[in-house]
Design a protein around this motif. Structure first.
Motif, PDB file in Angstrom:
ATOM      1  N   GLU A   1       6.141   0.502   7.260  1.00 31.69           N
ATOM      2  CA  GLU A   1       5.792   1.599   6.330  1.00 31.69           C
ATOM      3  C   GLU A   1       5.191   1.182   5.367  1.00 31.69           C
ATOM      4  O   GLU A   1       5.528   0.357   4.482  1.00 31.69           O
ATOM      5  CB  GLU A   1       6.814   2.423   5.928  1.00 31.69           C
ATOM      6  CG  GLU A   1       6.502   3.985   4.994  1.00 31.69           C
ATOM      7  CD  GLU A   1       5.928   4.805   6.194  1.00 31.69           C
ATOM      8  OE1 GLU A   1       6.619   5.191   7.250  1.00 31.69           O
ATOM      9  OE2 GLU A   1       4.871   5.305   5.681  1.00 31.69           O
ATOM     10  N   ASP A   2       3.768   1.372   4.858  1.00 30.37           N
ATOM     11  CA  ASP A   2       2.921   1.193   3.880  1.00 30.37           C
ATOM     12  C   ASP A   2       2.847  -0.223   3.507  1.00 30.37           C
ATOM     13  O   ASP A   2       2.975  -0.642   2.603  1.00 30.37           O
ATOM     14  CB  ASP A   2       3.731   2.015   2.490  1.00 30.37           C
ATOM     15  CG  ASP A   2       3.330   3.706   2.702  1.00 30.37           C
ATOM     16  OD1 ASP A   2       3.024   3.959   3.561  1.00 30.37           O
ATOM     17  OD2 ASP A   2       3.829   3.948   1.714  1.00 30.37           O
TER      18      ASP A   2
ATOM     19  N   ARG B   1       0.717  -1.344   0.022  1.00 28.89           N
ATOM     20  CA  ARG B   1      -0.037   0.057  -0.001  1.00 28.89           C
ATOM     21  C   ARG B   1       1.054   1.280  -0.017  1.00 28.89           C
ATOM     22  O   ARG B   1       0.921   1.748   1.066  1.00 28.89           O
ATOM     23  CB  ARG B   1      -0.949   0.029   1.270  1.00 28.89           C
ATOM     24  CG  ARG B   1      -2.165   1.089   1.153  1.00 28.89           C
ATOM     25  CD  ARG B   1      -1.942   1.859   2.416  1.00 28.89           C
ATOM     26  NE  ARG B   1      -1.022   2.792   2.160  1.00 28.89           N
ATOM     27  CZ  ARG B   1      -0.585   3.644   3.225  1.00 28.89           C
ATOM     28  NH1 ARG B   1      -0.995   3.590   4.392  1.00 28.89           N
ATOM     29  NH2 ARG B   1       0.212   4.398   3.074  1.00 28.89           N
TER      30      ARG B   1
ATOM     31  N   ASP C   1       2.127   4.758   9.557  1.00 30.10           N
ATOM     32  CA  ASP C   1       0.848   4.984   8.892  1.00 30.10           C
ATOM     33  C   ASP C   1      -0.015   5.110   9.879  1.00 30.10           C
ATOM     34  O   ASP C   1      -1.064   5.715   9.899  1.00 30.10           O
ATOM     35  CB  ASP C   1       0.447   3.953   7.820  1.00 30.10           C
ATOM     36  CG  ASP C   1       1.641   4.177   6.790  1.00 30.10           C
ATOM     37  OD1 ASP C   1       1.782   5.043   6.258  1.00 30.10           O
ATOM     38  OD2 ASP C   1       2.333   2.902   6.637  1.00 30.10           O
TER      39      ASP C   1
ATOM     40  N   LYS D   1      11.629   8.137   3.067  1.00 27.93           N
ATOM     41  CA  LYS D   1      11.560   8.287   4.486  1.00 27.93           C
ATOM     42  C   LYS D   1      12.957   8.799   5.234  1.00 27.93           C
ATOM     43  O   LYS D   1      12.946   9.474   6.052  1.00 27.93           O
ATOM     44  CB  LYS D   1      10.772   7.278   5.232  1.00 27.93           C
ATOM     45  CG  LYS D   1       9.210   7.287   4.669  1.00 27.93           C
ATOM     46  CD  LYS D   1       8.277   7.897   5.653  1.00 27.93           C
ATOM     47  CE  LYS D   1       7.035   7.620   5.058  1.00 27.93           C
ATOM     48  NZ  LYS D   1       5.565   8.617   5.759  1.00 27.93           N
TER      49      LYS D   1
HETATM   50 MG   LIG Z   1       3.115   5.836   4.583  1.00 25.73          MG
END
Ligand SMILES: [Mg+2]
Ligand SMILES: NC(=O)C1=CN([C@@H]2O[C@H](COP(=O)(O)OP(=O)(O)OC[C@H]3O[C@@H](n4cnc5c(N)ncnc54)[C@H](O)[C@@H]3O)[C@@H](O)[C@H]2O)C=CC1
Ligand SMILES: CC(=O)C(=O)O
Length: 597
Positions: free
Chosen positions: A291-292, A202, A315, A220
């Protein structure tokens, strides 16, 4: 006896006086780098000379130096360095300052025809000369963050295989089961303190981008260095390439990842588990930022690891803190207290539910009863309002299911619930249409509207739309930046409600205190600190977040607040320094050239 201060700032080693000559001292010290001699007797000069020689020995020579981004200075090598390092003639005669080099970089960037080309240029600079890359990024953060981060990083991930130049970070595939420790050991730097890991399912609001999602951990971590001053050699981007269900990628000959459908179930969990445990072994104590990951894995993984290792989910928890900070800052304009607000989230996933939980805790901290606090947070997902009668709710959603008829239309939900704040975390562009925004303007003097979905093209509405449909009364923030615009004769500059205001500072606080765990309390204090740093003139101009040009200061303050929590709650493993702020400041990296000779 010498007192010697090593690169690991917490270590002081006593060196016996009998080690009088440079050679025996060198043997005693092994390969640890001597940074400075704080107390010494007659051998200071010897030791300094030895240290300079040791440093010089570490630096690659000749053409290898110019090809090494950790040491390369491009046209900034001094005349002495050109001779000592064997590069005379290999670089042009003129010696430039870093300021002159930055001017060249900016000229090049501004000449590029589009943002993706700017991204490619900047990443190539990171490949050539890290000092210059981070200096340019730090000093031009407002202009360049939208390139290395959202929205352009999203486009870069979508094109990753096509714009690929050099590998960056570690890729771990299902075939690596049983050997992840050895993969991590292949990384050239050994003192890793922060890892950002994704499985690419995602990526922002763009969905499954498989291994091409590597752009996100890379971006990041560039911000950890630029925004919080964590040295790049202490950071590591990781992609768990477990395949992809994105058909377009699977049939793209230039796709860089494993061509297989996504690994699921026990095998997936086992791979993640081996990775997390391998990190404990190879980089003990390193902070892992999830992350994601897609919703289906993110909640579970956080639950499994948050009390076992030093980790957090950006997130959910980072976004929660930035959302809460935005609400606190908005209250400085509207008056009233958080516990009296009614908040409607459109989107009930990682970002929305994470924010809901933190807001509930914050309301309870203000004296609300738990049930009262929960009843003030409402959610909509793709099927409509989250209500008690629905039988398709996960436990995380059910915690926010209240008695109400099922409503599918956000404008109707606004009219019925009369929220004071509307928060978009759905990844659905245009969900906040004129009807929804007008409904918010009807029930509030100053409607609070956050369109937090990324990248820009996924925002629930634009900044201009939010102003136009609320007669300019809105208090607005968006996940990706919008350009300032003219509205009724004044320039409106809206703030970026993005977890970038949170994770660099939290990371800095965690690693400087050596916190064993990352707690919700840390995100709570991060949110409070961030909201306090918004200046009256920011609020006046329409911004409920500080200008990005102050991000280093913001991150430092957040780090300090987080480290305080770590010490107070017995989570720190680094002895508490007398002056915590001075200690954290002393560890912050400022990108500038080191003199090699
Ligand atoms: Mg994110
Ligand atoms: N500004 C920031 O700092 C952050 C922004 N985000 C953004 O938030 C978005 C969502 O991220 P996650 O929560 O992680 O995703 P997720 O997949 O966990 O959740 C998405 C939610 O939106 C709901 N949804 C989908 N269509 C909808 C519709 N038409 N109406 C109402 N709800 C709908 C889904 O049912 C789901 O509950 C992404 O675009 C992401 O980029 C995420 C993290 C940080
Ligand atoms: C900002 C961020 O983390 C996201 O959109 O996923």
């Amino acid at each position: 006896m010498y007192r010697v201060d090593y690169e690991r700032e917490d270590m002081v080693i006593r060196v016996p006086r009998r080690l009088v000559d440079a050679e025996s001292l060198s043997r005693f010290l092994g390969d640890v780098t001597l940074r400075s001699l704080l107390e010494s007797t007659e051998h200071v000069e010897t030791a300094r000379r030895m240290e300079r020689q040791r440093r010089l020995d570490q630096i690659p020579k000749g053409i290898a130096l110019l090809r090494n981004p950790d040491y390369n200075k491009g046209t900034a090598f001094t005349e002495e360095e050109k001779d000592a390092l064997g590069i005379r003639g290999l670089v042009p005669p003129r010696v430039h300052t870093i300021q002159e080099q930055m001017a060249r970089v900016l000229e090049n960037i501004r000449r590029k025809p589009n943002d993706l080309e700017k991204y490619i240029f900047l990443i190539s600079l990171q490949d050539r000369n890290k000092t210059l890359f981070y200096r340019v990024l730090l000093e031009n953060i407002e202009e360049l963050m939208p390139i290395v981060y959202t929205p352009t990083v999203g486009e870069a991930c979508q094109e990753y295989g096509h714009i690929f130049r050099r590998p960056r970070g570690i890729f771990i595939t299902p075939d690596d089961r049983g050997r992840i420790v050895s993969l991590l050991r292949n990384w050239p730097h050994k003192d890793i303190r922060i890892i950002v890991v994704t499985d690419g399912e995602r990526i922002l609001g763009l969905g499954d981008l498989g291994a091409d999602g590597m752009g996100i951990p890379v971006g990041k971590l560039a911000l950890y260095t630029a925004c919080a001053g964590i040295h790049h050699s202490r950071t590591l981007p990781v992609t768990l390439d477990v395949g992809t269900d994105n058909e377009a990628l699977l049939s793209d000959p230039l796709y860089i990842g494993v061509r297989r459908p996504r690994l699921r179930g026990e095998e997936y969990d086992a791979l993640v588990d081996e990775f997390v445990m391998a990190v404990q072994h190879v980089f003990p104590g390193a902070l892992i930022q999830f992350e994601d990951f897609a919703n289906r894995n993110a909640f579970r993984l956080l639950q499994r690891y948050r009390h076992r290792v030093c980790c957090f989910n950006d997130d959910m928890q980072g976004t929660a803190a930035v959302t809460l900070a935005g609400l606190y800052a908005a209250l400085r304009l509207t008056g009233g207290s958080l516990k009296d607000q009614t908040i409607l989230f459109v989107g009930a996933g990682e970002a929305g539910l994470g924010a809901g939980e933190l807001i509930v805790s914050a309301m309870i901290a203000e004296g609300a009863l738990p049930e009262e606090a929960r009843s003030r947070c409402w959610f909509m997902d793709s099927k409509g309002l989250i209500v008690r009668d629905r039988d398709d709710l996960s436990p995380h959603k059910r915690a926010f299911a209240h008695a109400h008829p099922l409503v599918a239309d956000p404008a109707e939900a606004v009219a019925s619930l009369r929220p004071t704040a509307l928060i978009g975390v759905s990844g659905q562009p245009g969900v906040f249409d004129a009807r929804v925004l007008k409904a918010m303007a009807r029930v509030n003097d100053r409607p609070v509207v956050f369109a937090l979905s990324n990248p820009t093209a996924k925002a629930e509405c634009t900044a201009r739309e939010a102003y136009e449909h609320t007669d300019g009364r809105v208090i607005f923030a968006s996940g990706s930046p919008f350009e300032p615009f003219e509205y009724r004769g004044r320039t409106v500059r809206t703030g970026q409600g993005n977890n970038v205001y949170i994770f660099p500072g939290v990371g800095l606080g965690v690693i400087t205190s050596g916190a064993r765990q990352v707690t919700d309390e840390m995100f709570f204090v991060a949110a409070k600190t961030l909201a306090q740093m918004v200046l009256p003139e920011d609020l006046e101009a329409g911004m409920i977040f500080p200008r990005l040009s102050r991000i280093r200061d913001v991150s430092l303050r957040i780090a300090l607040a987080v480290a305080h929590v770590a010490y107070r709650d017995g989570l720190a493993t680094v002895p508490r320094p007398e002056d915590l702020e001075a200690h954290i400041r002393s560890l912050v990296y400022y990108p500038d050239y080191e003199n090699y000779v």
